[in-house]
Design a protein around this motif. Structure first.
Motif, PDB file in Angstrom:
ATOM      1  N   GLY A   1      -3.369 -22.781 -34.440  1.00  0.00           N
ATOM      2  CA  GLY A   1      -3.622 -22.921 -33.013  1.00  0.00           C
ATOM      3  C   GLY A   1      -5.076 -22.812 -32.621  1.00  0.00           C
ATOM      4  O   GLY A   1      -5.946 -22.495 -33.431  1.00  0.00           O
TER       5      GLY A   1
ATOM      6  N   ARG B   1      -7.838 -22.715 -28.704  1.00  0.00           N
ATOM      7  CA  ARG B   1      -7.995 -22.639 -27.246  1.00  0.00           C
ATOM      8  C   ARG B   1      -9.150 -23.547 -26.833  1.00  0.00           C
ATOM      9  O   ARG B   1     -10.219 -23.504 -27.427  1.00  0.00           O
TER      10      ARG B   1
ATOM     11  N   ALA C   1       0.667 -30.485 -31.122  1.00  0.00           N
ATOM     12  CA  ALA C   1       0.944 -29.239 -31.829  1.00  0.00           C
ATOM     13  C   ALA C   1       2.187 -29.465 -32.681  1.00  0.00           C
ATOM     14  O   ALA C   1       3.311 -29.409 -32.180  1.00  0.00           O
TER      15      ALA C   1
ATOM     16  N   GLY D   1       4.458 -26.432 -33.085  1.00  0.00           N
ATOM     17  CA  GLY D   1       3.917 -25.415 -32.191  1.00  0.00           C
ATOM     18  C   GLY D   1       4.118 -25.793 -30.740  1.00  0.00           C
ATOM     19  O   GLY D   1       4.929 -26.652 -30.402  1.00  0.00           O
ATOM     20  N   THR D   2       3.338 -25.170 -29.866  1.00  0.00           N
ATOM     21  CA  THR D   2       3.453 -25.391 -28.428  1.00  0.00           C
ATOM     22  C   THR D   2       2.085 -25.714 -27.831  1.00  0.00           C
ATOM     23  O   THR D   2       1.057 -25.465 -28.441  1.00  0.00           O
ATOM     24  N   ILE D   3       2.123 -26.259 -26.613  1.00  0.00           N
ATOM     25  CA  ILE D   3       0.901 -26.537 -25.858  1.00  0.00           C
ATOM     26  C   ILE D   3       1.076 -25.947 -24.470  1.00  0.00           C
ATOM     27  O   ILE D   3       2.078 -26.193 -23.797  1.00  0.00           O
ATOM     28  N   VAL D   4       0.089 -25.164 -24.047  1.00  0.00           N
ATOM     29  CA  VAL D   4       0.109 -24.544 -22.726  1.00  0.00           C
ATOM     30  C   VAL D   4      -1.107 -25.047 -21.947  1.00  0.00           C
ATOM     31  O   VAL D   4      -2.235 -24.907 -22.415  1.00  0.00           O
TER      32      VAL D   4
ATOM     33  N   THR E   1       7.929 -31.862 -25.227  1.00  0.00           N
ATOM     34  CA  THR E   1       8.359 -31.119 -26.412  1.00  0.00           C
ATOM     35  C   THR E   1       9.492 -31.856 -27.094  1.00  0.00           C
ATOM     36  O   THR E   1      10.284 -32.544 -26.468  1.00  0.00           O
TER      37      THR E   1
ATOM     38  N   SER F   1      -2.899 -29.311 -34.039  1.00  0.00           N
ATOM     39  CA  SER F   1      -2.588 -28.004 -34.593  1.00  0.00           C
ATOM     40  C   SER F   1      -1.343 -28.106 -35.451  1.00  0.00           C
ATOM     41  O   SER F   1      -0.348 -28.715 -35.048  1.00  0.00           O
TER      42      SER F   1
ATOM     43  N   GLY G   1       0.781 -23.977 -34.766  1.00  0.00           N
ATOM     44  CA  GLY G   1       0.245 -22.986 -33.833  1.00  0.00           C
ATOM     45  C   GLY G   1       0.266 -23.481 -32.410  1.00  0.00           C
ATOM     46  O   GLY G   1       0.681 -24.596 -32.119  1.00  0.00           O
ATOM     47  N   GLU G   2      -0.210 -22.652 -31.519  1.00  0.00           N
ATOM     48  CA  GLU G   2      -0.246 -22.961 -30.102  1.00  0.00           C
ATOM     49  C   GLU G   2      -1.621 -23.505 -29.718  1.00  0.00           C
ATOM     50  O   GLU G   2      -2.640 -22.996 -30.165  1.00  0.00           O
TER      51      GLU G   2
ATOM     52  N   VAL H   1      -3.896 -23.946 -26.391  1.00  0.00           N
ATOM     53  CA  VAL H   1      -4.019 -23.528 -24.993  1.00  0.00           C
ATOM     54  C   VAL H   1      -5.187 -24.295 -24.385  1.00  0.00           C
ATOM     55  O   VAL H   1      -6.291 -24.297 -24.939  1.00  0.00           O
TER      56      VAL H   1
END
Length: 130
Positions: free
Chosen positions: A65, A67, A82, A85-88, A98, A119, A122-123, A125
């Motif tokens: 991940g 930032r 990602a 993983g995730t994206i914020v 997603t 990524s 991981g995340e 951000v």
């Protein structure tokens, strides 16, 4: 001139680079603040953070991940993936798509520079710099 960095298990801060930068980091941490030219990051098992105050091309391929912070209205086109993983990006009111394999987010804040974030596991951000 250009900046070439190959670092392992270290904490590295890079600020206001005037030339293009290519950085490889294995473990440790990398923070890039206000680059003035193209940046390429390859981060493996490292904490990676980039902060942009202007439109510059940025490519970051990381594990674990990362930032990205944007100061004000930086005119970039964002392409984030990602895998696993995730994206914020809630600071900008954006929601990632997603699926079974992870998340993707494509958004144009402007069209002056392309920012690609990848990524593996991981995340990602994307936040407004305070």
């Amino acid at each position: 001139g250009a900046l070439l960095l190959d670092s392992g298990n270290a904490v590295v801060d890079v600020t206001n680079t005037a030339g293009a930068a290519r950085m490889t980091v294995a473990a440790g941490a990398l923070t890039v603040v206000n680059p003035q030219a193209e940046v390429r990051i390859d981060g493996r098992a490292a904490k990676v953070q980039a902060s942009l105050d202007r439109a510059v091309p940025l490519t970051a391929i990381v594990t674990g991940g990362m930032r990205l912070e944007l100061a004000g209205d930086v005119p970039i086109t964002l392409d984030a993936i990602a895998d696993g993983g995730t994206i914020v990006a809630s600071d900008f009111g954006l929601t990632a798509d997603t699926g079974e394999r992870g998340a993707t987010l494509h958004h144009a804040f402007g069209a002056r520079a392309h920012v690609a974030l990848r990524s593996d596991g991981g995340e990602i951000v994307i936040a407004r710099r305070k």
